[in-house]
Scaffold this active site. Structure first.
Site, mmCIF file in Angstrom:
data_model
loop_
_atom_site.group_PDB
_atom_site.id
_atom_site.type_symbol
_atom_site.label_atom_id
_atom_site.label_comp_id
_atom_site.label_asym_id
_atom_site.label_seq_id
_atom_site.Cartn_x
_atom_site.Cartn_y
_atom_site.Cartn_z
ATOM 1 N N ASP A 116 0.845 -1.211 0.000
ATOM 2 C CA ASP A 116 0.000 0.000 0.000
ATOM 3 C C ASP A 116 0.874 1.253 0.000
ATOM 4 O OD1 ASP A 116 0.770 -0.763 2.561
ATOM 5 O OD2 ASP A 116 -1.160 -0.331 3.501
ATOM 6 N N ASP A 146 1.043 -7.084 -10.670
ATOM 7 C CA ASP A 146 0.056 -6.751 -11.693
ATOM 8 C C ASP A 146 -0.478 -5.340 -11.456
ATOM 9 O OD1 ASP A 146 -1.833 -7.108 -13.800
ATOM 10 O OD2 ASP A 146 -3.373 -7.499 -12.284
ATOM 11 N N ASP A 177 0.494 -1.480 -13.632
ATOM 12 C CA ASP A 177 -0.472 -0.589 -14.297
ATOM 13 C C ASP A 177 -0.292 0.828 -13.756
ATOM 14 O OD1 ASP A 177 -1.655 -2.654 -15.764
ATOM 15 O OD2 ASP A 177 -3.681 -1.871 -15.425
HETATM 16 C C1 IPM Z 1 -1.166 -8.524 -17.275
HETATM 17 C C2 IPM Z 1 -2.633 -8.766 -17.446
HETATM 18 C C3 IPM Z 1 -2.936 -10.223 -17.116
HETATM 19 C C4 IPM Z 1 -2.556 -10.447 -15.676
HETATM 20 C C5 IPM Z 1 -4.380 -10.655 -17.384
HETATM 21 C C6 IPM Z 1 -4.787 -10.407 -18.806
HETATM 22 C C7 IPM Z 1 -4.579 -12.099 -17.015
HETATM 23 O O1 IPM Z 1 -3.380 -7.894 -16.666
HETATM 24 O O2 IPM Z 1 -0.368 -9.171 -17.974
HETATM 25 O O3 IPM Z 1 -0.786 -7.673 -16.472
HETATM 26 O O4 IPM Z 1 -3.338 -10.149 -14.766
HETATM 27 O O5 IPM Z 1 -1.461 -10.948 -15.449
HETATM 28 MN MN MN Z 2 -2.172 -6.380 -15.649
#
Ligand code: IPM
Ligand code: MN
Length: 364
Positions: A224, A248, A252
């Site tokens: 966090d 993950d 992002d």
């Molecule tokens: C990523 C994507 C994948 C993940 C999905 C599409 C399964 O979000 O490569 O980051 O969660 O790993």
């Molecule tokens: Mn992802």
């Protein structure tokens, strides 16, 4: 002539559009350096569900295992998005990762100085950002059993299981330590050790391993807090190593630093040969973007930079990898932009033109 077998898994949405530009760039590499890439096509994701009823056929996984590398576009889209469905496009990506033993996902996050104005984050904060996130990819809550839904007298229930073995934790941490060694010697291990047992084990092993890497400074940060630091002082990170789901989410978030998800490549690697190479899967971190699919406006740079990572990490063609990365920088410095990175007064080009420009610079 050296020849390299590569499986192409273009998938859905903008996947095929950006992969095509990656191939243009590889054609330029063939011409410039005299290598030959032998392509095989694998149908994956929603496209495979439509054609074969499953997201990843055994034959496709076998073809992947025979190749030196997999170039992966993206999978998914509204057509296959039913949350009740037991067959889902994402099973292709998860099946390839698991089936090929690709436990280490490498996501470099660099902010190109030319694109400082494209991020939602202030310029001063972004200057000097250059980190690699190492995400564990074949364990944790993505693969732990049980994972299921059921109904009982209290209503609908569901369970996912976060599980990590010592072996899984050790090998991904080593990947992090080794990478940090080749860079600025700082490793940030991200966990949730104040709550989760898997994280406490993770932290314990990180501390033990750090004895073998006295030249690398190890710090532990809770996930966090890390999500906050990524935005407040991203320049302080060198290598981040973390579990599957945390990685993950954090990547992002980190992509916002680079201005657009359309800029960030990734490499998924398994066990390495002594010379450092081995099979890998290479894909942009963005998804299939169904909202812009077919419009020709997707940014192919994440895919093209993924091609560079393939040349480096699976084929040991470092010179060609650098040439591709340099070509991308050159095209950006000439002012060419796709719409997602259009802040300022760049010259807007479409997907195909951006690919052609990069390919031309590889040859120039
Ligand atoms: C990523 C994507 C994948 C993940 C999905 C599409 C399964 O979000 O490569 O980051 O969660 O790993
Ligand atoms: Mn992802």
């Amino acid at each position: 002539m050296p020849s390299y077998p590569v499986l192409l898994a273009s998938g859905d949405g903008i996947g095929p559009e950006v992969l095509e530009e990656g191939l243009k760039v590889l054609n330029a590499v063939e011409r410039r350096y005299g290598y030959e890439f032998q392509y095989e096509n694998g149908v994956v994701g929603g496209a495979a569900i439509d054609q074969y009823g499953i997201a990843l056929q055994d034959e496709t996984l076998e073809a992947a295992a025979r190749s030196r590398a997999v170039l992966f576009g993206a999978v998914g889209g509204p057509k296959w998005d039913d949350p009740q469905a037991s067959i889902r496009p994402e099973q292709a990506i998860l099946g390839l990762r698991k089936g090929l033993g690709l436990f280490a996902n490498i996501r470099p996050v660099r902010v190109n100085p030319l694109l400082l104005g494209d991020s939602a984050i202030k310029r001063e904060v972004l200057e000097g950002v250059d980190m690699i996130v190492v995400r564990e990819l074949t364990g944790g809550i993505y693969f732990g059993k049980p994972q299921k839904r059921w109904v009982n007298s209290r209503g609908r229930q569901a369970v996912d299981t976060m599980r990590y073995s010592e072996r899984e934790i050790e090998r991904i941490l080593r990947t992090g330590f080794e990478l940090a060694r080749g860079r600025r010697h700082k490793l940030t291990s991200v966990d949730k050790a104040n709550v989760l047992d898997t994280s406490r084990l993770w932290r314990e092993i990180a501390v033990e391993l750090s004895e073998e890497y006295p030249d690398v400074e190890l710090e532990h940060v809770l996930v966090d807090a890390c999500s906050m630091h990524l935005i407040t002082h991203p320049d302080t990170f060198d290598v981040i190593v973390t579990g599957n789901m945390f990685g993950d989410i954090l990547t992002d978030e980190a992509s916002v630093l680079a201005g657009s998800m359309g800029m960030l490549p990734s490499a998924s690697l398994g066990r390495r040969r002594r010379n450092g190479t081995g099979i890998g899967m290479y894909e942009p971190i963005h998804g299939s973007a169904p909202d812009i699919a077919g419009k020709g406006i997707a940014n192919p740079i994440a895919m093209i930079l993924s091609v560079a990572l393939m040349l480096r990490h699976s084929l040991a063609l470092e010179e060609a990898a650098v040439a591709v990365e340099q070509a991308v920088d050159d095209v950006l410095s000439e002012g060419y932009r796709t719409v997602d990175i259009q802040a300022g007064d760049g010259r807007i080009v479409d997907t195909a033109r951006m690919g052609t420009l990069v390919a031309e610079h590889v040859l120039a």
